[in-house]
Design a protein around this motif. Structure first.
Motif, PDB file in Angstrom:
ATOM      1  N   LEU A 180       0.928  -1.164  -0.120  1.00 21.71           N
ATOM      2  CA  LEU A 180      -0.018   0.072   0.207  1.00 21.71           C
ATOM      3  C   LEU A 180       0.944   1.314   0.104  1.00 21.71           C
ATOM      4  O   LEU A 180       1.679   1.394   0.756  1.00 21.71           O
ATOM      5  N   PRO A 181       0.681   2.040  -0.864  1.00 18.46           N
ATOM      6  CA  PRO A 181       1.524   3.360  -1.040  1.00 18.46           C
ATOM      7  C   PRO A 181       1.293   4.416   0.186  1.00 18.46           C
ATOM      8  O   PRO A 181       0.157   4.473   0.519  1.00 18.46           O
ATOM      9  N   ILE A 182       2.355   4.734   0.750  1.00 23.09           N
ATOM     10  CA  ILE A 182       2.173   5.864   1.684  1.00 23.09           C
ATOM     11  C   ILE A 182       3.200   7.342   1.282  1.00 23.09           C
ATOM     12  O   ILE A 182       4.079   6.612   0.881  1.00 23.09           O
ATOM     13  N   PRO A 183       2.437   7.961   1.348  1.00 27.96           N
ATOM     14  CA  PRO A 183       3.284   9.170   0.926  1.00 27.96           C
ATOM     15  C   PRO A 183       4.640   9.483   1.478  1.00 27.96           C
ATOM     16  O   PRO A 183       4.871   9.178   2.595  1.00 27.96           O
ATOM     17  N   SER A 184       5.468  10.170   0.594  1.00 29.94           N
ATOM     18  CA  SER A 184       6.783  10.227   1.089  1.00 29.94           C
ATOM     19  C   SER A 184       6.578  11.645   2.116  1.00 29.94           C
ATOM     20  O   SER A 184       5.740  12.358   2.328  1.00 29.94           O
ATOM     21  N   LYS A 185       7.559  11.618   2.876  1.00 32.60           N
ATOM     22  CA  LYS A 185       7.939  12.482   4.261  1.00 32.60           C
ATOM     23  C   LYS A 185       7.802  13.947   3.584  1.00 32.60           C
ATOM     24  O   LYS A 185       8.474  14.319   2.608  1.00 32.60           O
ATOM     25  N   GLY A 186       6.689  15.065   3.735  1.00 30.26           N
ATOM     26  CA  GLY A 186       6.471  16.263   3.200  1.00 30.26           C
ATOM     27  C   GLY A 186       6.133  17.107   4.321  1.00 30.26           C
ATOM     28  O   GLY A 186       6.345  17.007   5.326  1.00 30.26           O
ATOM     29  N   ASN A 187       5.458  18.198   3.658  1.00 27.28           N
ATOM     30  CA  ASN A 187       5.099  19.631   4.194  1.00 27.28           C
ATOM     31  C   ASN A 187       3.632  19.794   4.671  1.00 27.28           C
ATOM     32  O   ASN A 187       3.151  20.688   5.026  1.00 27.28           O
TER      33      ASN A 187
ATOM     34  N   GLN B 179      -0.336  11.944  -6.073  1.00 24.51           N
ATOM     35  CA  GLN B 179      -0.119  13.236  -6.536  1.00 24.51           C
ATOM     36  C   GLN B 179       1.504  13.386  -6.464  1.00 24.51           C
ATOM     37  O   GLN B 179       1.613  14.656  -6.756  1.00 24.51           O
ATOM     38  N   GLY B 180       2.065  12.791  -5.372  1.00 20.92           N
ATOM     39  CA  GLY B 180       3.546  13.029  -5.404  1.00 20.92           C
ATOM     40  C   GLY B 180       3.531  14.224  -4.439  1.00 20.92           C
ATOM     41  O   GLY B 180       4.771  14.855  -4.277  1.00 20.92           O
TER      42      GLY B 180
END
Lengths: 472, 472
Positions: free
Chosen positions: A155-162, A183-184
Motif C-alpha cells: 500500500l503506497p504511503i506518501p513520502s515525508k513532506g510538508n 499526486q506526489g
C-alpha cells in the motif's frame, strides 16, 4: 504539548497479536521498526513478533508515552483504567462501537466513563473509533495493512513532506493519504481522532501552530463542540501557515455525521461567518479541499508577499484560453486581476510571436508554437512588474511542444520567484505531462477551472497576508 | 442533409503532400485506407503516397463529395472557386489565418469572399481554421499526426461509440477526443468548424436529430450568429437525445473568443434563459461538460422513464457518507429526493448488517463490510419501488472489499434496470477500481460531489422526459 504523542520514546500496543489480519497484528507491524521502544501487551502471549509481551500496561518497566489500544469495546474501560494508573501519557483507542453506533446505548455511556477516567488521571485520549496518528517514522497507530489485494507491491504511503492533515473521519484520512501519494505530495503528520472524546481538531490545530515541520494544515471536521475555541485556534494557526477546513454544513450532512462519529451539528451560519471573519479558507467539497491543500503545499506564502497579485494566462490552445477566461468569472475573480499588457509588452510579444497571434490576456500563442516560443513568452510575461502569477495551459497534443517546456517552467518560476500554475487538459498524455510537472515541483491540475480556483485561493491568501504585520 | 459530408464516397485532399509533418501529409495518411476513393490534389506532384495526384480538383474525373483543403490562406480563394466549379459538395478548409487573426484585415475579407462563392455555387463549407470532421472509418479530415513524442505507440483515438461532439474550437475537440479515449468512452462523430463561415453548430445539431448512431450530443460553442435558430435546433435535438452545451458567457471570455474563432458575443442573459426554457443542459465548466457527457453516454434515457427518480446512497466509509450528503445540498438537490427508508426496509437491512451500523439514507455499512454484504445491501435497496438510482462509494482501501463487487454492481444494475453510479475516491488504487467499473460499463467518478452532479443532471433529464408525450 503533544510532543510525546507525535514523537514518543516508548509505545505500547494493547491487544498486540501475531494473527494476520487482526488490528493488533497490523499496528504492531506498522511500528516494528521502533524495536526495543515497542511494547506488546496481551494477557496470554509471552512474545509478539519477537518482542517480549506484557500482561498489562501496568507491567511494563518503562514509562509509556503512547499506548495504542485495539481491544474490544467491553475491555476498553479496563485498559483505560490501567493506562491511567500506569501514567501513560497518551492513549489512542482505535476500537469502534462506541458513541457512533446509535443502536448501542452503552457505547455512549462507556465513552463518558473513559473520558472521566482520563480527565482525572491526566492521560490524554485520542479516539475511540479512529486510526490515530501517523508521523513516520516515529509513530504509526493505524491498522492499515501493508498489503492490499490490488497493489501487491504494498500500500503506497506518501513520502515525508510538508502537509499536516487532521481528520475526524478515518476513511477520509486514509483516502487523503492515498491521494497525496498518487499526486506526489508529501505528508508530514496525519491525525484521525474519530469520536474525539478528549483530544479533538482544536487541540491539534493549537499544537501545529509551532510545528516547523509543516507548511500547511488541512482539517476535515464534521462536528465542533467548542466553536469559540476552534475559531481562535484556527485564526492563530492560519496566521502562521495556510489552513484549509472542510466541514459539511447541511442538515442532511449533520444527520449523516451523527451516525458516523456521533458529531453534533454546529450552528452553520455562525460557524461560516466566524471562519470568514478570521480569513480561514473553507473548502466546499472534497475536491476543493484537495486542490487547496495541493496549491498551498506547492506555492508557499513567500511567493505571496508582494504588493499585488495580478495574473496572466498563457496557452497554445484557443478554446482553453476562452474557458480559462470564463472560469475566472465563475470564481468571482474580477477582470482587473488580469494584468493589463502595456503597449511595450504587446510590441515585444508581437516580435516573438507569429503574426496571426492576437496579443491579449489571457494569451493564446496558437497550436503550432514551439516549446522555445512558449518559454520565451513566459519569460517576457514574468519580467513584467505587473504580472505576479502565470496561469499556463500548455497542450502537448499537437506535437510542437517538447518536454523541455516542463523544465523551463520550473526554471522560470525559480528565477523570477513568481508562481506558475499549470493545467494539463486532455487524456492519458495530459496525465503523463502532469506527472512530469509534478516531478519538477510545478503546481499542476487537470482543467482550466482548477487554475481559476488555485489562483483565487492564492489571491485570497495574498490579500490576507497583506493585512498582517510584515515578518509575521 | 449532411450525409455526403459524414459518409463521403469520394474525398479529395487539396495540398496533399508526402512531406512528413505537413498538414497535407497527415490528412492524406489519416484517410489512406479509403484507397481509390481518395484523390490527392497538388499542382506539382504526379503521385502522393502511391495515389495518382491531380493538378486541380477540376481535373478529378469523379464527382467529389468532400474536398479537404490545407493550402495557404492566399490560395484558398482559388481552391474554393475551383471546388465550386467542380460541384464539390463539401469543402473543409483546414487552413487558418483568416477572420480569427485580428492583425490581418485581409483575413476577414477573404472569408467573406469564400462564403459568397460557396453560397452562390451550393458548395457547403466547413471552416476555415478547423480540423473538420472525424467519423471513422469514413472520413478523418484532421491533421492530428499518428505519433506524438510522448506516446510512441501512437496517438490514442477513442473507440467507435455513441457520443457526437460539435466544437467550435479545434483544440477543445482534440482534448475531448483524448479524454474520451482515456475514459474508455466511445466517439461516434466529431465536428470542429472553426471560424464557421457557412456550416455551424446549428446545422450539425439539426443533422444529428436523425442520427441513429449517436445517443448523446455535446456542443462547445463560443459564439452564435442566429440565436433563435440555434435554440430551435437545440430544443428539437434535446427532445430526441440528451444535449449538453458548454458556452462561455462572460465578457472576458467573449473578448478571448473574438481572437480565437472571431466569434461575436451573444446576449448572455437571453441565451441562458432561452436554453433553460427548452430544458437544454448547459455546463458551466469544461469539467462539468465532460461529466455530463459521460453520464448521459452511460445512462441512457430508457433508465429515466419512470414515475419518480429517488436515490439512495451507499458507502463503506463514514466520512464519504457525510460528504455525499453535503454534496447533494451543494447541487440544490432537496432532501426529499433521497428515498425514505420504510420500517420494513430498515428491519431487513439491520438483519444483514452488523449491529453497529446505523441505517440511514445515505447508508454507511462501515469499513469492515465484505463485498457480499455490500452487494446484498445494494440488492435490498434496488428492490424497493421507491429507490430509482443508487449513488455508491465503495472504498477498497480497507482490504475487505473484493473485485467481485465490480461485477455484482453491473449485474444488479442490469437486473433491476436502475442506474448505479460509482465514486471511487482516493489515489492510484481508486483509479484502478474506476477503470474496472468502466470495463463493465458502470458509470464512475472520482469524488463524492461528482455523484451529486451526475444525479442532478439525470434528475433534470427525468423531469424533462416526463413532460414529453410518452414514446417520443
Amino acid at each position: 504539548m503533544l510532543d510525546s504523542l507525535f514523537f514518543p520514546k516508548t509505545v505500547a500496543v494493547i491487544g498486540a497479536s501475531e494473527k494476520h489480519g487482526s488490528l493488533g497484528y497490523h499496528v504492531m507491524q506498522n511500528n516494528i521498526h521502533l524495536k526495543n521502544e515497542l511494547y506488546p501487551v496481551h494477557p496470554r502471549y509471552e512474545t509478539v513478533l519477537g518482542l517480549k509481551a506484557y500482561k498489562s500496561v501496568l507491567d511494563i518497566p518503562e514509562d509509556i508515552d503512547v499506548a495504542i489500544s485495539v481491544v474490544g469495546p467491553d475491555n476498553t474501560l479496563q485498559v483505560t483504567q490501567e493506562s491511567a494508573s500506569a501514567n501513560v501519557k497518551f492513549l489512542i483507542i482505535v476500537t469502534s462501537r462506541f458513541g457512533e453506533a446509535a443502536r448501542f446505548k452503552e457505547g455512549k455511556i462507556l465513552e463518558q466513563k473513559i473520558a472521566a477516567i482520563a480527565q482525572k488521571s491526566g492521560t490524554r485520549v485520542v479516539g475511540p473509533n479512529c486510526i490515530g496518528i501517523l508521523n513516520l517514522p516515529y509513530l504509526n497507530s493505524t491498522f492499515v495493512p501493508e498489503y492490499s489485494p490490488f497493489l501487491l507491491e504494498g500500500l503506497p504511503i506518501p513520502s515525508k513532506g510538508n502537509i499536516n492533515i487532521i481528520s475526524e473521519s478515518g476513511s477520509v484520512s486514509g483516502l487523503l493519504t492515498a491521494w497525496l501519494t498518487e499526486q506526489g505530495l508529501g505528508l508530514n503528520k496525519l491525525v484521525n481522532y474519530g469520536n474525539g472524546i478528549d483530544l479533538v481538531s482544536t487541540d491539534f490545530m493549537e499544537y501545529f501552530q509551532n510545528d516547523s515541520d509543516c507548511d500547511i494544515v488541512g482539517v476535515y471536521v464534521e462536528g465542533i463542540r467548542n466553536g469559540r475555541k476552534f475559531i481562535e485556534a484556527a485564526k492563530k494557526l492560519n496566521e502562521k501557515k495556510p489552513l484549509i477546513i472542510l466541514k459539511p454544513g447541511s442538515e442532511l450532512a449533520s444527520k449523516a455525521a451523527q451516525s458516523h462519529t456521533g458529531s453534533v451539528a454546529t450552528n452553520e451560519a455562525i460557524f461560516g461567518a466566524a471562519l470568514k471573519q478570521v480569513h480561514v479558507q473553507r473548502a466546499q467539497t472534497y475536491g476543493e479541499f484537495c486542490s487547496a491543500v495541493k496549491t498551498h503545499s506547492m506555492i508557499s506564502d513567500k511567493y505571496l508577499r508582494r504588493d499585488h497579485f495580478f495574473c496572466a494566462g498563457i496557452t497554445n490552445a484557443g478554446g482553453l484560453k476562452v474557458l480559462l477566461a470564463e472560469s475566472l468569472r465563475q470564481h468571482n475573480i474580477p477582470e482587473s486581476a488580469l494584468s493589463e499588457f502595456s503597449p511595450e509588452l504587446v510590441e515585444e510579444l508581437e516580435k516573438i510571436l507569429p503574426s496571426n497571434v492576437t496579443v491579449t490576456n489571457p494569451l493564446d500563442i496558437i497550436g503550432d508554437a514551439s516549446s522555445e516560443t512558449y518559454s520565451k513568452v513566459m519569460e517576457q510575461l514574468l519580467r513584467q512588474g505587473t504580472i505576479d502569477c502565470l496561469l499556463s495551459i500548455p497542450t502537448f497534443e499537437p506535437a510542437s511542444l517538447r518536454e523541455e517546456l516542463v523544465k523551463d517552467t520550473a526554471r522560470l518560476m525559480l528565477k523570477y520567484g513568481k508562481p506558475i500554475i499549470i493545467a494539463s487538459v486532455g487524456g492519458e498524455l495530459a496525465r503523463i505531462i502532469r506527472d512530469k510537472f509534478q516531478k519538477v515541483y510545478v503546481l499542476n491540475f487537470e482543467k482550466p477551472e482548477d487554475l481559476a480556483f488555485a489562483y483565487q485561493i492564492l489571491r485570497e491568501r495574498h490579500q490576507f497576508l497583506s493585512t498582517l504585520p510584515s515578518g509575521s
